[in-house]
Design a protein around this motif. Structure first.
Motif, PDB file in Angstrom:
ATOM      1  N   LEU A   6       0.821  -1.209   0.000  1.00 40.78           N
ATOM      2  CA  LEU A   6       0.000   0.000   0.000  1.00 40.78           C
ATOM      3  C   LEU A   6       0.855   1.259   0.000  1.00 40.78           C
ATOM      4  O   LEU A   6       0.416   2.313  -0.452  1.00 40.78           O
ATOM      5  CB  LEU A   6      -0.926  -0.010   1.217  1.00 40.78           C
ATOM      6  CG  LEU A   6      -1.905  -1.183   1.180  1.00 40.78           C
ATOM      7  CD1 LEU A   6      -1.625  -2.145   2.310  1.00 40.78           C
ATOM      8  CD2 LEU A   6      -3.333  -0.714   1.189  1.00 40.78           C
ATOM      9  N   ARG A   7       2.074   1.147   0.574  1.00 36.04           N
ATOM     10  CA  ARG A   7       2.980   2.298   0.684  1.00 36.04           C
ATOM     11  C   ARG A   7       4.369   1.858   0.232  1.00 36.04           C
ATOM     12  O   ARG A   7       5.189   1.448   1.066  1.00 36.04           O
ATOM     13  CB  ARG A   7       3.052   2.761   2.137  1.00 36.04           C
ATOM     14  CG  ARG A   7       1.711   3.099   2.752  1.00 36.04           C
ATOM     15  CD  ARG A   7       1.240   4.451   2.275  1.00 36.04           C
ATOM     16  NE  ARG A   7       0.118   4.921   3.064  1.00 36.04           N
ATOM     17  CZ  ARG A   7      -0.417   6.129   2.937  1.00 36.04           C
ATOM     18  NH1 ARG A   7       0.075   6.972   2.025  1.00 36.04           N
ATOM     19  NH2 ARG A   7      -1.431   6.490   3.675  1.00 36.04           N
ATOM     20  N   PRO A   8       4.637   1.922  -1.055  1.00 32.89           N
ATOM     21  CA  PRO A   8       5.927   1.394  -1.539  1.00 32.89           C
ATOM     22  C   PRO A   8       7.143   2.139  -1.007  1.00 32.89           C
ATOM     23  O   PRO A   8       8.260   1.618  -1.072  1.00 32.89           O
ATOM     24  CB  PRO A   8       5.829   1.540  -3.068  1.00 32.89           C
ATOM     25  CG  PRO A   8       4.640   2.377  -3.345  1.00 32.89           C
ATOM     26  CD  PRO A   8       3.760   2.397  -2.131  1.00 32.89           C
ATOM     27  N   ASP A   9       6.956   3.328  -0.443  1.00 38.27           N
ATOM     28  CA  ASP A   9       8.125   4.074   0.033  1.00 38.27           C
ATOM     29  C   ASP A   9       8.794   3.442   1.248  1.00 38.27           C
ATOM     30  O   ASP A   9       9.909   3.841   1.606  1.00 38.27           O
ATOM     31  CB  ASP A   9       7.784   5.555   0.297  1.00 38.27           C
ATOM     32  CG  ASP A   9       6.624   5.744   1.252  1.00 38.27           C
ATOM     33  OD1 ASP A   9       5.925   4.755   1.561  1.00 38.27           O
ATOM     34  OD2 ASP A   9       6.399   6.882   1.695  1.00 38.27           O
ATOM     35  N   ALA A  50       7.941  -2.812  -5.457  1.00 40.08           N
ATOM     36  CA  ALA A  50       6.556  -3.287  -5.396  1.00 40.08           C
ATOM     37  C   ALA A  50       6.242  -4.250  -6.539  1.00 40.08           C
ATOM     38  O   ALA A  50       5.418  -5.146  -6.393  1.00 40.08           O
ATOM     39  CB  ALA A  50       5.602  -2.084  -5.415  1.00 40.08           C
ATOM     40  N   ALA A  51       6.942  -4.102  -7.670  1.00 42.11           N
ATOM     41  CA  ALA A  51       6.667  -4.973  -8.816  1.00 42.11           C
ATOM     42  C   ALA A  51       7.229  -6.373  -8.610  1.00 42.11           C
ATOM     43  O   ALA A  51       6.656  -7.356  -9.074  1.00 42.11           O
ATOM     44  CB  ALA A  51       7.264  -4.346 -10.085  1.00 42.11           C
ATOM     45  N   SER A  52       8.361  -6.481  -7.890  1.00 45.40           N
ATOM     46  CA  SER A  52       9.021  -7.798  -7.798  1.00 45.40           C
ATOM     47  C   SER A  52       8.801  -8.502  -6.454  1.00 45.40           C
ATOM     48  O   SER A  52       9.126  -9.678  -6.319  1.00 45.40           O
ATOM     49  CB  SER A  52      10.524  -7.637  -8.040  1.00 45.40           C
ATOM     50  OG  SER A  52      11.092  -6.869  -6.990  1.00 45.40           O
ATOM     51  N   ILE A  53       8.240  -7.809  -5.482  1.00 41.43           N
ATOM     52  CA  ILE A  53       8.190  -8.410  -4.137  1.00 41.43           C
ATOM     53  C   ILE A  53       7.307  -9.663  -4.105  1.00 41.43           C
ATOM     54  O   ILE A  53       7.632 -10.644  -3.431  1.00 41.43           O
ATOM     55  CB  ILE A  53       7.764  -7.366  -3.069  1.00 41.43           C
ATOM     56  CG1 ILE A  53       7.954  -7.937  -1.654  1.00 41.43           C
ATOM     57  CG2 ILE A  53       6.351  -6.870  -3.276  1.00 41.43           C
ATOM     58  CD1 ILE A  53       7.815  -6.918  -0.536  1.00 41.43           C
TER      59      ILE A  53
END
Ligand SMILES: [Zn+2]
Length: 274
Positions: free
Chosen positions: A29-32, A39-42
């Protein structure tokens, strides 16, 4: 900020709650808050992996996965981890990461100010991070002689050395103040001028206060919450930290608060800490 006892409390709770659990889904929800992963690979890295063990290194919560990767969570000021019963329940305030588990529960990382971090690292990356961190104070190898060697190698203030994560892992401002008060040592003394007896007293004080705080599930001033969302109970037992202007519990003299040592609030007794 969570220090060793608070981080240990979170890690022990999670070890009991989620070890053996398999990650089924991953929502960012909060990629920072993410580090060393995006966020794309996690999802690719985590889905299908099993959490084998949760433990602590320094002020980091470490989740070992069955493929050798590790999730590292550093809560810093306002981060917390929660386990919720239903992975499809509505998003919580300040929720940053949600890992759905195969049994229907979810593990969340929430962070009000988002100064904490959530990382996924390989074994090699973990070794690199681990090698930058100092000895664990609750490790049996952390003896008075070992601390004496650490102190002798620095001409800085003893309080600053205690809080240097590259030398001693997990001790922050609160427990440095507490250990120095218990040992009767002035926080602004030069580390390399302390005697072997001073080092032994300081080692015993640090181990004692950290262990007692773990028993009480840590110290909460404002934001620290354990994995059950509850506050730690150790604040009531603090003898130095937060007591500037109040009478010393050992000698009755008025305690001092100063920012002159390291820019942070240091509380100590001018009369009985020498
Ligand atoms: Zn005193």
């Amino acid at each position: 900020m969570p220090e060793l006892p608070e981080t240990e409390t979170i890690a022990r709770d999670l070890d009991r709650l989620v070890s053996g659990g398999e990650v089924r889904g991953c929502t960012i929800l909060r990629p920072d808050v993410l580090r060393r992963v995006n966020a794309a690979s996690i999802g690719t890295k985590l889905i299908g992996r099993r959490i084998e063990r949760t433990w602590r290194r320094a002020k980091i919560v470490v989740l070992d996965l069955n493929d050798g990767q590790r999730i590292l969570v550093q809560p810093r000021f306002t981060g917390s981890m929660r386990v919720i019963r239903d992975c499809d329940s509505p998003t919580l305030p300040h929720e940053c990461v949600r890992l759905a588990l195969a049994d229907g529960r979810a593990l969340l990382y929430c962070d009000i100010r988002r100064l904490g971090t959530f990382s996924v690292v390989s074994e090699g990356q973990f070794s690199d991070i681990d090698s930058t961190l100092g000895i664990e104070p609750l490790d049996p190898a952390f003896t008075g002689a070992r601390l004496s060697g650490i102190l002798r190698s620095s001409g800085r203030f003893v309080k600053v050395v205690l809080m240097d994560q590259r030398r001693i892992a997990g001790c922050g401002n609160i427990y440095a103040c507490e250990a120095l008060w218990r040992a009767g040592i002035d926080p602004s003394r030069r580390a390399d001028l302390l005697s072997g007896d001073d080092a032994q007293a300081l080692r015993d004080a640090l181990v004692g206060v950290l262990s007692a705080s773990i028993e009480a599930r840590g110290t909460t001033f404002r934001d620290f919450r354990d994995a059950r969302g509850e506050r730690g109970q150790f604040a009531a037992s603090l003898e130095a930290y937060g007591r500037g202007g109040q009478p010393c519990r050992r000698c009755g003299h008025r305690m001092i608060e100063t920012h002159a040592i390291d820019g942070r609030a240091t509380h100590f007794c001018y009369r009985c800490q020498e």
